[in-house]
Write a protein that holds these residues in place. Sequence first.
Motif, short mmCIF file in Angstrom:
data_model
loop_
_atom_site.label_atom_id
_atom_site.label_comp_id
_atom_site.label_asym_id
_atom_site.label_seq_id
_atom_site.Cartn_x
_atom_site.Cartn_y
_atom_site.Cartn_z
N TRP A 14 -21.21 -50.27 35.15
CA TRP A 14 -20.29 -49.66 34.18
C TRP A 14 -19.82 -48.28 34.66
CZ3 TRP A 14 -17.76 -52.28 30.82
CH2 TRP A 14 -18.31 -53.45 30.28
N VAL A 15 -20.69 -47.55 35.33
CA VAL A 15 -20.28 -46.25 35.87
C VAL A 15 -19.20 -46.44 36.93
CG1 VAL A 15 -21.05 -44.27 37.25
CG2 VAL A 15 -22.44 -45.06 35.35
N LEU A 16 -19.40 -47.41 37.82
CA LEU A 16 -18.39 -47.69 38.85
C LEU A 16 -17.09 -48.16 38.23
CD1 LEU A 16 -20.57 -49.50 41.55
CD2 LEU A 16 -19.65 -47.19 41.65
N THR A 17 -17.19 -48.97 37.19
CA THR A 17 -15.98 -49.42 36.49
C THR A 17 -15.24 -48.25 35.88
OG1 THR A 17 -17.00 -51.57 35.98
CG2 THR A 17 -15.12 -50.90 34.65
N ALA A 18 -15.98 -47.35 35.21
CA ALA A 18 -15.36 -46.18 34.59
C ALA A 18 -14.73 -45.27 35.64
CB ALA A 18 -16.39 -45.41 33.76
N LEU A 19 -15.42 -45.07 36.75
CA LEU A 19 -14.89 -44.21 37.80
C LEU A 19 -13.63 -44.81 38.40
CD1 LEU A 19 -15.30 -41.71 39.57
CD2 LEU A 19 -16.71 -43.09 41.10
N PHE A 20 -13.65 -46.09 38.70
CA PHE A 20 -12.48 -46.76 39.27
C PHE A 20 -11.30 -46.70 38.30
CE2 PHE A 20 -9.92 -50.60 39.89
CZ PHE A 20 -9.66 -50.55 41.25
N THR A 21 -11.57 -46.98 37.02
CA THR A 21 -10.50 -46.98 36.03
C THR A 21 -9.95 -45.58 35.82
OG1 THR A 21 -11.60 -48.84 34.92
CG2 THR A 21 -9.90 -47.66 33.69
N THR A 22 -10.82 -44.58 35.77
CA THR A 22 -10.38 -43.21 35.55
C THR A 22 -9.50 -42.72 36.69
OG1 THR A 22 -12.37 -42.72 34.27
CG2 THR A 22 -11.15 -40.84 35.15
N ASN A 24 -7.71 -44.48 38.80
CA ASN A 24 -6.42 -45.17 38.76
C ASN A 24 -5.58 -44.71 37.58
OD1 ASN A 24 -6.17 -47.49 40.89
ND2 ASN A 24 -8.29 -47.55 40.20
N ALA A 25 -6.24 -44.42 36.45
CA ALA A 25 -5.51 -43.95 35.27
C ALA A 25 -4.86 -42.59 35.56
CB ALA A 25 -6.44 -43.86 34.07
N ILE A 26 -5.60 -41.70 36.22
CA ILE A 26 -5.04 -40.39 36.55
C ILE A 26 -3.83 -40.54 37.47
CG2 ILE A 26 -5.50 -38.24 37.80
CD1 ILE A 26 -8.38 -38.40 36.78
N GLY A 27 -3.96 -41.41 38.48
CA GLY A 27 -2.84 -41.64 39.38
C GLY A 27 -1.63 -42.21 38.65
N LEU A 28 -1.87 -43.16 37.74
CA LEU A 28 -0.76 -43.75 36.98
C LEU A 28 -0.11 -42.74 36.05
CD1 LEU A 28 -2.13 -47.29 36.07
CD2 LEU A 28 -0.15 -46.77 37.48
N TRP A 33 4.45 -39.47 34.68
CA TRP A 33 5.04 -38.17 34.34
C TRP A 33 6.21 -37.84 35.27
CZ3 TRP A 33 5.26 -33.45 37.02
CH2 TRP A 33 5.65 -32.34 36.25
N ILE A 34 6.03 -38.13 36.56
CA ILE A 34 7.11 -37.87 37.53
C ILE A 34 8.31 -38.76 37.23
CG2 ILE A 34 7.76 -38.03 39.96
CD1 ILE A 34 4.87 -37.29 40.66
N VAL A 35 8.06 -40.04 36.99
CA VAL A 35 9.15 -40.98 36.73
C VAL A 35 9.89 -40.63 35.45
CG1 VAL A 35 9.65 -43.40 36.19
CG2 VAL A 35 8.10 -42.84 38.05
N VAL A 36 9.16 -40.28 34.41
CA VAL A 36 9.79 -39.93 33.13
C VAL A 36 10.65 -38.69 33.29
CG1 VAL A 36 9.28 -39.04 30.82
CG2 VAL A 36 8.09 -41.05 31.66
N ASN A 37 10.16 -37.68 34.00
CA ASN A 37 10.95 -36.47 34.20
C ASN A 37 12.19 -36.74 35.05
OD1 ASN A 37 9.69 -34.07 32.91
ND2 ASN A 37 7.91 -34.74 34.06
N GLU A 38 12.03 -37.60 36.04
CA GLU A 38 13.19 -37.95 36.87
C GLU A 38 14.24 -38.68 36.04
OE1 GLU A 38 11.91 -40.13 40.24
OE2 GLU A 38 11.32 -38.34 41.39
N ILE A 185 -3.61 -50.00 33.21
CA ILE A 185 -4.95 -49.41 33.14
C ILE A 185 -5.96 -50.45 32.66
CG2 ILE A 185 -6.37 -47.71 31.92
CD1 ILE A 185 -3.97 -45.82 32.02
N ALA A 186 -5.54 -51.25 31.66
CA ALA A 186 -6.44 -52.31 31.17
C ALA A 186 -6.72 -53.34 32.28
CB ALA A 186 -5.82 -53.00 29.96
#
Length: 416
Positions: A14-22, A24-28, A33-38, A185-186
Amino acid sequence: MNGSAADRLRRLRWVLTALFTTMNAIGLIVLAWIVVNEDADRGTAEVTSSLDRVTSAVSRQVGYDGGVVSFALVNSDELNNACPQFAILPGGAQTFRPHLSGRTCVPMDTGVLNGLAADAIHTGGLVQGYQQSTDGRSVLVRAQPLLNPSGKYLGAVVASADLTDTESAHTRFVLLVVGGCVLLIAVLGFAGHLLSGRSIRPAAAALQEQEVLLAETAHDLRSPVAALRALAETAQANPDQRAALLPRTVQLASDMGSIIDSLLVRARLAAGVEQLHLQPVWLDQLVTDIAESAHTGGAQVTVTAAPTKVNADPTLIRRAVGNLLDNAVRYGRQPGAEAIVHITVYGGTVTVADHGPGIDPSTAADAFDRFSSTGGSSGLGLSIVRWVAQAHGGVLSVYNADEGGAIFELRFPQAA
């Protein structure tokens, strides 16, 4: 960290799952944010471009003759009846009647527009900003100052564009991006859970093998340890029998060493760090020797064997057949009667038949599972036999005899 090793592995997953998801979520989120501003900048740039086209074209069409401002060319241009709308205002530079384009695309306060014209004349450059229409809509306004032939400011062209459609399109785009990010993210969380499960699978398998090794060791050493203790107690109580009991004690110690060695071999084979030591083995002779040297506790054991040769690891075969014989002696008897076991060896097959109650057909399929038994034991004995059969490319079967009792059939490929 508290809990068993299995619990810690589950928490690690579960820790690895949370780390992987977090991660990727930060990257997304950053990418979103960049795409919306553009997209917002693109929408504003498109509206700004349309306003610039209007103010530039109209400013070239404004005439000035003898101090009189002329809008003749402006009135004849198609921009006069199109959107964005515009207004030509004095902004305090000179006095002339303001000119408003023929089409009202968005209602604007003329006083506000004249103030922007004054700002453009005062700064001597373009003035652009956001305003509100008289009906509350968001509007982008652009003011460009006008010069007369002598280079003096005479007023400004102020163009206005309704941002409602642009903002609605941007809002839909933002919702689409946000919804896509949530879905991704899901999906990434689920994928991360699968990947983390696969990453810890070797550790989980090693842990399971360790637990099985310990359980099998306890299972296989239980009988010889009990017999060794009985011999020691007998020798302690009867000093005159020590010389007679010593060879049996040595033999039991040797058997225990062989059991431990075979368990270690089993663990190494399961881990893939060792191979089977296959060699030609006369199965009939090996089984006969096992039956003669086994401690059957008074049970009647008979062997009928025909010469048959197999390519096998003799240590593992000895252990598998010993487990089948031990199982038949322990549980293959009627209440109050001694065990009767008959072993047949023919064509690469070892058959062990007893005269006990047999096996319930509904539980026969589970009889070979670890820690599952129909006779009250740990179930490891038969699981080891099945493992040995599979390791040699053979099979272990069980069924009930018509006259009663269980029949275990251990088949190996015959040697050429």
